[in-house]
Design an enzyme around this catalytic site. Structure first.
Site, mmCIF file in Angstrom:
data_model
loop_
_atom_site.group_PDB
_atom_site.id
_atom_site.type_symbol
_atom_site.label_atom_id
_atom_site.label_comp_id
_atom_site.label_asym_id
_atom_site.label_seq_id
_atom_site.Cartn_x
_atom_site.Cartn_y
_atom_site.Cartn_z
ATOM 1 N N VAL A 126 -15.468 -63.077 -28.222
ATOM 2 C CA VAL A 126 -16.811 -63.279 -27.684
ATOM 3 C C VAL A 126 -17.504 -64.435 -28.403
ATOM 4 O O VAL A 126 -18.171 -65.263 -27.775
ATOM 5 C CB VAL A 126 -17.638 -61.989 -27.799
ATOM 6 C CG1 VAL A 126 -19.110 -62.250 -27.479
ATOM 7 C CG2 VAL A 126 -17.083 -60.920 -26.868
ATOM 8 N N GLU A 127 -17.350 -64.498 -29.708
ATOM 9 C CA GLU A 127 -18.041 -65.517 -30.489
ATOM 10 C C GLU A 127 -17.545 -66.931 -30.209
ATOM 11 O O GLU A 127 -18.347 -67.833 -29.947
ATOM 12 C CB GLU A 127 -17.908 -65.214 -31.992
ATOM 13 C CG GLU A 127 -18.678 -64.008 -32.471
ATOM 14 C CD GLU A 127 -20.181 -64.233 -32.501
ATOM 15 O OE1 GLU A 127 -20.621 -65.401 -32.467
ATOM 16 O OE2 GLU A 127 -20.914 -63.237 -32.539
ATOM 17 N N THR A 128 -16.232 -67.123 -30.281
ATOM 18 C CA THR A 128 -15.710 -68.499 -30.240
ATOM 19 C C THR A 128 -14.421 -68.659 -29.441
ATOM 20 O O THR A 128 -13.700 -69.619 -29.645
ATOM 21 C CB THR A 128 -15.443 -69.018 -31.668
ATOM 22 O OG1 THR A 128 -14.489 -68.159 -32.313
ATOM 23 C CG2 THR A 128 -16.720 -69.079 -32.489
#
Length: 390
Positions: A126-128
């Protein structure tokens, strides 16, 4: 009068155009707030004022950073629009590949932190996008812009700017070269500088921490962050729930706090399955989907995920991505363990996970009992930066 009115409209249009075309400008180190910051950091650390002036003089205030801060996805999108950004076939497939490629690092981080590997992988997804999109802004520019040109969060970002300067000095990083998100978050797990210094782990004890490409460091740092924020090993994260229509007016579902318990929610008419004790902390979540409001119950570990990013939408995306990726990994493991074609086998057949032609189609899930299987959108699009981890 019409001419004057027309001129006024042209003037306003020109002003709007000029505002939208603002370009980056150097931070003026003569500004009182900048001088005060320099004096504070010089007094409390080993930096000299000359060093600090030199670094900050190289910082650029970026209007696009302020624009991005004012429109995070969590505040501008309902779940029906937010979810398809993160639950795509590509993100699930790449999450499976990431897990298989870095299984040892994930397993080791899971053992040390007590956090199941699917949640470590999903947060990175989700982050990167599993470390593929770590941000293109210079962290110095991002933090300086928000520290001195974004009054709403100036104190927070001045503290983070100070932590960034200390981090780069202590780690031997070039403060003018480090890149990250528009908010100054760094590396595959998108740690803010203070969290980098507080929670990042040197997993291999090699004397340095690399949250961009050293996957043992990355995985153990994410696990350590969740552990330090209260993750309970083996406990569930989320359950589907239902509420009788006559009970809905008495329920909130939009407060991100463990202000209820399993028992208190049941007393209020919320129906859900859970193996946790009646006094276990819980929170009710109202989910605005395309077909109306649905209900979920989050537990302690759900709340811990929201400490990474203060958004129920974010935590639900992590939860569903974790379940979908785990299912794919289990299928892969079962397929590899199956005997060669033609040989006798008692193994159960592997059912392929269907990919929806629309965001509402369901897929099998490895989620906890009582949780509806996540759905997967067929399209794939690059994810915007999620909201900040504060």
């Amino acid at each position: 009068m019409r001419a004057l009115t027309g001129f006024k409209h042209l003037f306003l249009a020109a002003a709007v155009l000029a505002a939208s075309c603002e370009t980056a400008g150097a931070i003026d180190i003569r500004r009182p707030e900048v001088k005060e910051f320099i004096a504070h950091v010089a007094e409390t650390s080993a930096f000299s004022k000359h060093q600090l002036r030199k670094i900050l003089k190289a910082a650029q205030s970026q209007p696009s950073i302020i624009e991005a801060m004012d429109r995070p996805a969590e505040k501008s999108k309902p779940w029906s629009e937010y979810r398809p950004i993160f639950l795509t076939e590509r993100r699930i497939r790449e999450g499976t590949d990431f897990w298989l490629a870095h299984r040892r690092a994930l397993d080791q981080a899971s053992i040390r932190s007590g956090v199941a590997p699917e949640y470590l992988a999903a947060i990175l997804g989700v982050e990167t996008y599993y470390g593929r999109l770590t941000g293109s802004y210079r962290v110095l520019d991002a933090l300086a812009t928000l520290a001195f040109d974004y009054p709403a969060r100036a104190k927070f970002f001045r503290d983070e700017l100070e932590q960034f300067l200390l981090l780069t000095r202590d780690s031997g990083l070039d403060p003018l070269s480090v890149r990250g998100s528009y908010a100054g978050a760094m590396g595959a797990p998108q740690f803010m500088p203070s969290n980098y210094r507080r929670y990042a782990v040197d997993a291999e004890a090699d004397g340095r921490i690399n949250l961009w490409t050293d996957w043992p460091d990355v995985c153990e740092s994410v696990g350590n962050y969740l552990k330090e924020h209260g993750w309970n090993h083996g406990e569930p994260v989320l359950s589907e729930a239902s509420v009788a229509p006559d009970k809905v007016p008495d329920l909130d579902g939009r407060t991100l706090a463990l202000s209820e318990t399993v028992g208190s929610l049941r007393t209020k008419g919320v129906n859900f399955d859970s193996t946790l004790a009646e006094n276990a902390p819980a929170l009710l979540i109202a989910v605005d989907d395309a077909d109306g409001t649905h209900w979920r119950v989050g537990y302690n570990n759900f709340y811990v995920i929201t400490r990474y990013n203060h958004s129920a939408l974010y935590a639900m995306a992590v939860f569903e991505l974790a379940a979908a990726v785990k299912q794919r990994v289990l299928q892969n493991d079962a397929a590899e363990a199956a005997p060669v074609a033609g040989a006798p086998s008692a193994a159960a057949p592997i059912t392929a996970i269907p990919v929806a032609a629309a965001p509402s189609a369901a897929v099998p899930s490895a989620a906890a009992p009582g949780v509806t299987a996540p759905t997967v959108a067929a399209h794939d699009e690059a994810a915007p930066q999620p909201a900040l981890p504060w």
